[in-house]
Design a protein around this motif. Sequence first.
Motif, PDB file in Angstrom:
ATOM      1  N   UNK A 123       2.090   3.312 -12.253  1.00 36.03           N
ATOM      2  CA  UNK A 123       2.125   4.705 -12.335  1.00 36.03           C
ATOM      3  C   UNK A 123       2.080   5.427 -10.900  1.00 36.03           C
ATOM      4  N   UNK A 124       2.623   6.687 -10.924  1.00 34.62           N
ATOM      5  CA  UNK A 124       2.434   7.555  -9.735  1.00 34.62           C
ATOM      6  C   UNK A 124       1.031   7.583  -9.518  1.00 34.62           C
ATOM      7  N   UNK A 125       0.591   7.675  -8.308  1.00 34.95           N
ATOM      8  CA  UNK A 125      -0.843   7.994  -8.000  1.00 34.95           C
ATOM      9  C   UNK A 125      -1.389   9.494  -7.514  1.00 34.95           C
ATOM     10  N   UNK A 126      -0.394  10.103  -7.730  1.00 33.83           N
ATOM     11  CA  UNK A 126      -0.691  11.657  -7.765  1.00 33.83           C
ATOM     12  C   UNK A 126       0.148  12.367  -8.355  1.00 33.83           C
ATOM     13  N   UNK A 127      -0.138  13.762  -8.465  1.00 31.32           N
ATOM     14  CA  UNK A 127       0.680  14.627  -8.976  1.00 31.32           C
ATOM     15  C   UNK A 127       2.122  14.873  -8.707  1.00 31.32           C
ATOM     16  N   UNK A 128       2.090  14.905  -7.141  1.00 21.49           N
ATOM     17  CA  UNK A 128       3.489  15.335  -6.306  1.00 21.49           C
ATOM     18  C   UNK A 128       4.297  14.084  -7.045  1.00 21.49           C
ATOM     19  N   UNK A 129       3.792  13.019  -6.973  1.00 25.57           N
ATOM     20  CA  UNK A 129       4.807  11.663  -7.291  1.00 25.57           C
ATOM     21  C   UNK A 129       5.151  11.941  -8.815  1.00 25.57           C
TER      22      UNK A 129
END
Length: 111
Positions: free
Chosen positions: A84-90
Amino acid sequence: MTSPLEQKKIKISGPSIVTANRTWDGAVIYRTAGQGWSNELGDAAIVRTNDDARALLAESVADDLGAVGAYVAPVAITEGGRIEPGNLREQIRRSGVTIGLPVSIGLPVQV
């Protein structure tokens, strides 16, 4: 995270991937272990050290076949092995600007 111009700043503290945008349609793509690109995050090569991140990023930048703006981004790996993406931006970059927000964020609702 880092851009190709800031490779000296690569400092990863957990699993990461190299991501970019495809030049012909702007789609988010991920560098694979097979030295290619995929639009599936699950196909991305996972790196866990600064040296591995630098090598994968350098390979991606040198490739220059259908990708622009490659950089290192954090990911999270679930107990089931899903990436899964590791931060909100991603998360936003991958899914677009439509994301679920908590209902009780204290903002007035306009109808």
